[in-house]
Write a protein that holds these residues in place. Sequence first.
Motif, PDB file in Angstrom:
ATOM      1  N   ASP A 159      -1.911   2.349  -3.874  1.00 15.24           N
ATOM      2  CA  ASP A 159      -1.524   3.536  -3.132  1.00 15.24           C
ATOM      3  C   ASP A 159      -1.531   4.743  -4.072  1.00 15.24           C
ATOM      4  O   ASP A 159      -1.207   4.621  -5.261  1.00 15.24           O
ATOM      5  CB  ASP A 159      -0.125   3.325  -2.545  1.00 15.24           C
ATOM      6  N   TYR A 195      -2.548  -2.475  -1.579  1.00 18.46           N
ATOM      7  CA  TYR A 195      -3.174  -3.030  -0.383  1.00 18.46           C
ATOM      8  C   TYR A 195      -4.134  -4.136  -0.800  1.00 18.46           C
ATOM      9  O   TYR A 195      -4.809  -4.038  -1.827  1.00 18.46           O
ATOM     10  CB  TYR A 195      -3.924  -1.944   0.389  1.00 18.46           C
ATOM     11  N   LEU A 204      -5.944  -7.230   6.408  1.00 18.48           N
ATOM     12  CA  LEU A 204      -5.515  -6.252   5.404  1.00 18.48           C
ATOM     13  C   LEU A 204      -3.995  -6.174   5.422  1.00 18.48           C
ATOM     14  O   LEU A 204      -3.387  -6.058   6.494  1.00 18.48           O
ATOM     15  CB  LEU A 204      -6.125  -4.883   5.688  1.00 18.48           C
ATOM     16  N   ARG A 238      -0.249  -4.659   3.350  1.00 18.58           N
ATOM     17  CA  ARG A 238       0.431  -3.733   2.444  1.00 18.58           C
ATOM     18  C   ARG A 238       1.545  -4.509   1.768  1.00 18.58           C
ATOM     19  O   ARG A 238       2.208  -5.337   2.393  1.00 18.58           O
ATOM     20  CB  ARG A 238       1.011  -2.567   3.246  1.00 18.58           C
ATOM     21  N   LEU A 273      -6.734   4.602   5.120  1.00 14.43           N
ATOM     22  CA  LEU A 273      -7.524   3.530   4.526  1.00 14.43           C
ATOM     23  C   LEU A 273      -8.823   3.318   5.279  1.00 14.43           C
ATOM     24  O   LEU A 273      -8.822   3.153   6.507  1.00 14.43           O
ATOM     25  CB  LEU A 273      -6.733   2.216   4.536  1.00 14.43           C
ATOM     26  N   PRO A 279      -1.844   4.376   6.592  1.00 16.91           N
ATOM     27  CA  PRO A 279      -1.191   3.432   5.682  1.00 16.91           C
ATOM     28  C   PRO A 279      -0.076   2.614   6.322  1.00 16.91           C
ATOM     29  O   PRO A 279       0.392   1.654   5.710  1.00 16.91           O
ATOM     30  CB  PRO A 279      -0.661   4.325   4.557  1.00 16.91           C
TER      31      PRO A 279
END
Length: 396
Positions: A116, A126, A141, A143, A184, A212
């Motif tokens: 990030d 990520y 995907l 975080r 992203l 995000p």
Amino acid sequence: MQRWLLRAALTNIQAGFARSTAALLSGFLCLAAPQPAFAQRAQEFSTQSGTVLVETLATGLSHPWAVEVMPDGGLIVTERPGRLRILQGGKLSPPIEGVPDVAARGQGGLLDVALDPKFATNRVLYLTYSARGDGGYGTVLVRAELSDDQRSLTDVKELFRMSKFTGRGQHFGSRIAIDKDGSLFFGIGDRGQRDRAQDPRDHAGAILHINPDGSIPASNPYRGGTEGRAEIWSKGHRNPQGITFDQGDGRLLTVEHGARGGDEVNNPQPGKNYGWPVVTYGKDYSGAEIGEGTAKEGYEQPLYYWDPSIAPGALAVYRGSMFPEWDGDLLIAALKYKLLARLERDENGAITSEERLFDGEFGRIRDVIVAPDGALLMVTDEENGAVLRVSKAPTQ
């Protein structure tokens, strides 16, 4: 009595020989197996703009897929079987705990890592990876936050899961590019089912764009979700494995695998279609023609293509101080010919020539990035994979 002593002596000799043999065999096996190592060796290579130095920072990694530089100078590296490690001060950390379950199948596994923009304060990163789910396998995907001691991931949150999982083991994508607003961009391939790349209601064969927190940006062409998947930015991509922003002009650039030929560099625009498999510069692996030719109204042309294919694994735009003569050039990691391609661009961004570096010297080059000091960092997608650093060779 003498016979007993003789037998005992022979037994001791045999036991000692067995122990020595076992020790030698054990030592040989340890040497033969890939082990993390930190070599100091360096090699010089001539390029069109001077001599460069390539240092091996670490070996013994299992199919490393991505590398990023952390604010403290450490390198965070993914390994496709599902491990995330940190290389710092010449030492490779144990695998970081808390990485989600990865389905390391075929071309899938733990793929990209991106930090990030506020990582120095929020510790957020990520990851993309292939996961097992209903129907088979697909790209996900997440975080997460890296703990202060860099030993574990916490607060892992899934932001995106592709719409249709299948049993295929290829074309998962998937690198991440972070825009200046923190959103992203990432790509997913057609998953080995080429017609999916033309279906706007399918995440496969697309460049995706999310915020995000996983929400949908206002700039996405199908944001309402009525004409296509809300996360889709562009379609018609076979297997995009390189994606980045040019810090000079802000353009989004991608590189993707063709079939037998037809690897492409593209500048994806919202709602545009980049052709696969309707138009392509490649042929099927059998030699058969694919689609309707190399051009058709309604489909975008690539900025550049390769025939035969070089199997591109990553893309970077050089905007560093170490190689000012490369300013604005594209750097493409290539798997098939085990090289780094440098695409020279003119002042308008048009690609004018190609130089091939390190051809066959280091194995399958999977990732390339530009470090803060202007050096290049690369990883090799091998069972005994390496982290490499490319710098300008010292003048005599």
